[in-house]
Every structure is written in structure tokens, then in C-alpha cells.
Write an enzyme that holds these catalytic residues in place. Structure first.
Site, mmCIF file in Angstrom:
data_model
loop_
_atom_site.group_PDB
_atom_site.id
_atom_site.type_symbol
_atom_site.label_atom_id
_atom_site.label_comp_id
_atom_site.label_asym_id
_atom_site.label_seq_id
_atom_site.Cartn_x
_atom_site.Cartn_y
_atom_site.Cartn_z
ATOM 1 N N GLY A 23 0.783 -1.233 0.000
ATOM 2 C CA GLY A 23 0.000 0.000 0.000
ATOM 3 C C GLY A 23 0.812 1.279 0.000
ATOM 4 O O GLY A 23 0.340 2.307 0.487
ATOM 5 N N SER A 24 2.019 1.257 -0.556
ATOM 6 C CA SER A 24 2.818 2.492 -0.544
ATOM 7 C C SER A 24 2.140 3.590 -1.348
ATOM 8 O O SER A 24 2.184 4.762 -0.966
ATOM 9 C CB SER A 24 4.232 2.225 -1.077
ATOM 10 O OG SER A 24 4.244 1.995 -2.461
ATOM 11 N N ARG B 193 -6.190 -7.855 -8.335
ATOM 12 C CA ARG B 193 -7.256 -8.727 -8.838
ATOM 13 C C ARG B 193 -7.877 -8.095 -10.078
ATOM 14 O O ARG B 193 -8.092 -6.873 -10.110
ATOM 15 C CB ARG B 193 -8.357 -8.935 -7.778
ATOM 16 C CG ARG B 193 -7.865 -9.484 -6.459
ATOM 17 C CD ARG B 193 -7.194 -10.819 -6.571
ATOM 18 N NE ARG B 193 -8.099 -11.883 -7.069
ATOM 19 C CZ ARG B 193 -7.679 -13.069 -7.449
ATOM 20 N NH1 ARG B 193 -6.385 -13.348 -7.447
ATOM 21 N NH2 ARG B 193 -8.519 -13.976 -7.867
ATOM 22 N N HIS C 219 -0.611 1.870 -13.080
ATOM 23 C CA HIS C 219 0.035 0.705 -13.700
ATOM 24 C C HIS C 219 1.508 1.043 -13.920
ATOM 25 O O HIS C 219 1.812 2.123 -14.462
ATOM 26 C CB HIS C 219 -0.651 0.382 -15.037
ATOM 27 C CG HIS C 219 -0.042 -0.767 -15.763
ATOM 28 N ND1 HIS C 219 -0.252 -2.074 -15.403
ATOM 29 C CD2 HIS C 219 0.805 -0.798 -16.826
ATOM 30 C CE1 HIS C 219 0.440 -2.866 -16.215
ATOM 31 N NE2 HIS C 219 1.084 -2.119 -17.082
ATOM 32 N N THR D 105 8.869 5.311 -7.029
ATOM 33 C CA THR D 105 8.967 6.682 -6.496
ATOM 34 C C THR D 105 8.257 7.650 -7.441
ATOM 35 O O THR D 105 7.665 8.624 -7.008
ATOM 36 C CB THR D 105 10.436 7.123 -6.320
ATOM 37 O OG1 THR D 105 11.118 6.922 -7.554
ATOM 38 C CG2 THR D 105 11.120 6.308 -5.253
ATOM 39 N N GLU E 131 5.618 6.800 -9.237
ATOM 40 C CA GLU E 131 4.192 6.560 -8.939
ATOM 41 C C GLU E 131 3.724 7.416 -7.774
ATOM 42 O O GLU E 131 2.632 7.998 -7.790
ATOM 43 C CB GLU E 131 3.962 5.086 -8.613
ATOM 44 C CG GLU E 131 4.174 4.128 -9.754
ATOM 45 C CD GLU E 131 3.922 2.688 -9.352
ATOM 46 O OE1 GLU E 131 3.037 2.409 -8.524
ATOM 47 O OE2 GLU E 131 4.633 1.820 -9.881
HETATM 48 C C1 GRF Z 1 3.957 -1.978 -7.265
HETATM 49 O O1 GRF Z 1 4.564 -2.911 -8.148
HETATM 50 C C2 GRF Z 1 3.474 -0.796 -8.052
HETATM 51 O O2 GRF Z 1 4.323 -0.579 -9.164
HETATM 52 C C3 GRF Z 1 2.115 -1.228 -8.520
HETATM 53 O O3 GRF Z 1 1.609 -2.074 -7.499
HETATM 54 C C4 GRF Z 1 2.704 -2.620 -6.722
HETATM 55 C C5 GRF Z 1 2.520 -2.406 -5.244
HETATM 56 O O4 GRF Z 1 2.286 -1.065 -5.024
HETATM 57 N N1 GRF Z 1 1.264 -0.089 -8.739
HETATM 58 P P1 GRF Z 1 1.907 -0.549 -3.523
HETATM 59 O O5 GRF Z 1 3.201 -0.356 -2.796
HETATM 60 O O6 GRF Z 1 1.070 -1.639 -2.862
HETATM 61 O O7 GRF Z 1 1.156 0.721 -3.744
#
Ligand code: GRF
Length: 194
Positions: free
Chosen positions: A11-12, A90, A108, A171, A173
Site C-alpha cells: 500500500g505504498s 485482482r 500501472h 517513487t 508513482e
Molecule cells: C507496485 O509494483 C506498483 O508498481 C504497482 O503495485 C505494486 C505495489 O504497489 N502499482 P503498492 O506499494 O502496494 O502501492
């Protein structure tokens, strides 16, 4: 605007989105939901005071519709105006997508239309691309093909591995998604390119 965020793992991106929705921001996070009850992002959301929900997709097997109707319960209860998929792994049925048509965003990790689907960084490296990056798009029934709301590009460096490139893209994203959500929630059109 009320925003619900769907995650599957760390979930970053969700954390960055939640942190961005402060002050005069036109949106507020009202729910973070995951298809994995063990998703680390759920505790990160709870730490930030955001209501969470987890609906494990595994008991539903291949019955995507049944999983989605279970997911819709907490989701619709939160009455979201906007849905943000953030590391949500999913595939959603056309029926689910239609419910949120025009107000469901996804990030994406490639410069779409290049590399829809999985393993985007390995594919960019194999192709010898000089640039990689991320795309935020509106979700339509066809996977990773909706109208693009924003893109962020990063250089591919010599010696990059899928992991080093993934980290650089991640980063990007984290910069792109909050900017796109703010504009989208404010009703602004026009894509962002970073
Ligand atoms: C990462 O591979 C990101 O590139 C994609 O989803 C994956 C997990 O992202 N969007 P997050 O850290 O869970 O947001």
C-alpha cells in the site's frame, strides 16, 4: 469527494494518496479495502485513521462475481465518489467496473500502452527501452487500457534489474498518483505528464 482505495499488499501508493488529501484538497479517504486480510497496507491505513475492510478473495475460488459482491458490501457502505486501485492485484469483472464507470482510477507500472499486464519492468528491460515509468488511467473493462489521466517517465539506467527499475518507477508513482487524483477530484481534465 469521498475516495475509497483498494490495495493488495504494502500500500505504498495508498499511503501517498492518503497523505496528499489534506487541507483544501477536494477529496478525503473514506475507506481502504484489500482482497488480502494480511495486506500490510491495512495496518498502515489504520495507523492513519482510515477505516479499513478486508475481503479475502481465496474462499471464492474462481467465482469473481461472488468475491466482488462481498467486496461491494463495505465499499458501497462507504459511499465513495471515486475508487482508486493502488497495487490492487485482482482483475475486476465488467459488471464491477461498470458500477464505477468514469470514476475508478488505476496506477500501472509502465508507460501504457506499452506493457499492459504483469512483469512490466522485465519486459521494458528485455526490449532495451531507454525510458520506463507509470501510468494512471481510468479503469475500463479491458485490462490496463482506459483513458490515460497521467504518466511519469524515468530513465532506464545501465545495469538496471527489474527490482532496481521497479524501485525507481515506484517513487515516480508516488509523485504521479496524488497529483492526478487531486486534479480528477477537482473535476479538471487534461493529462499530467511528469
Ligand atoms: C507496485 O509494483 C506498483 O508498481 C504497482 O503495485 C505494486 C505495489 O504497489 N502499482 P503498492 O506499494 O502496494 O502501492
Amino acid at each position: 469527494k469521498r475516495v475509497a482505495i483498494l490495495i493488495s499488499g504494502g500500500g505504498s501508493n495508498m499511503v501517498q494518496l492518503v497523505r496528499s488529501m489534506t487541507g483544501d484538497h477536494p477529496a478525503r479517504a473514506v475507506l481502504v479495502a484489500s482482497n488480502d486480510p494480511a495486506a500490510a497496507g491495512l495496518s498502515r491505513a489504520a495507523e492513519m485513521g482510515i477505516p479499513t475492510a478486508a475481503v479475502d478473495h481465496r474462499p471464492f475460488g474462481r467465482d469473481r462475481a461472488a468475491f466482488e459482491s462481498a467486496l461491494l458490501e463495505p465499499l458501497l457502505a462507504a459511499q465513495p465518489d471515486i475508487l482508486c486501485l493502488a497495487g490492487f492485484m485482482r482483475i475486476l469483472t465488467p459488471d464491477f467496473v461498470a458500477r464505477f464507470s468514469g470514476r475508478m482510477l488505476n496506477i500501472h507500472p509502465s508507460l501504457l500502452p506499452k506493457y499492459p499486464g504483469l512483469n512490466t519492468h522485465a519486459r521494458a528491460l528485455a526490449a532495451g527501452d531507454a525510458q520506463a515509468g507509470a501510468t494512471v488511467h481510468l479503469v475500463t473493462p479491458e485490462l490496463d487500457c482506459g483513458p490515460i489521466l497521467g504518466q511519469a517517465s524515468v530513465p532506464v539506467e545501465p545495469g538496471d534489474t527489474p527490482d532496481t527499475l521497479a524501485a525507481r518507477v515506484l517513487t515516480a508513482e508516488h509523485r504521479l498518483y496524488p497529483l492526478v487524483l487531486r486534479r480528477f477530484a477537482a473535476g479538471k481534465t487534461g493529462r499530467i505528464d511528469l
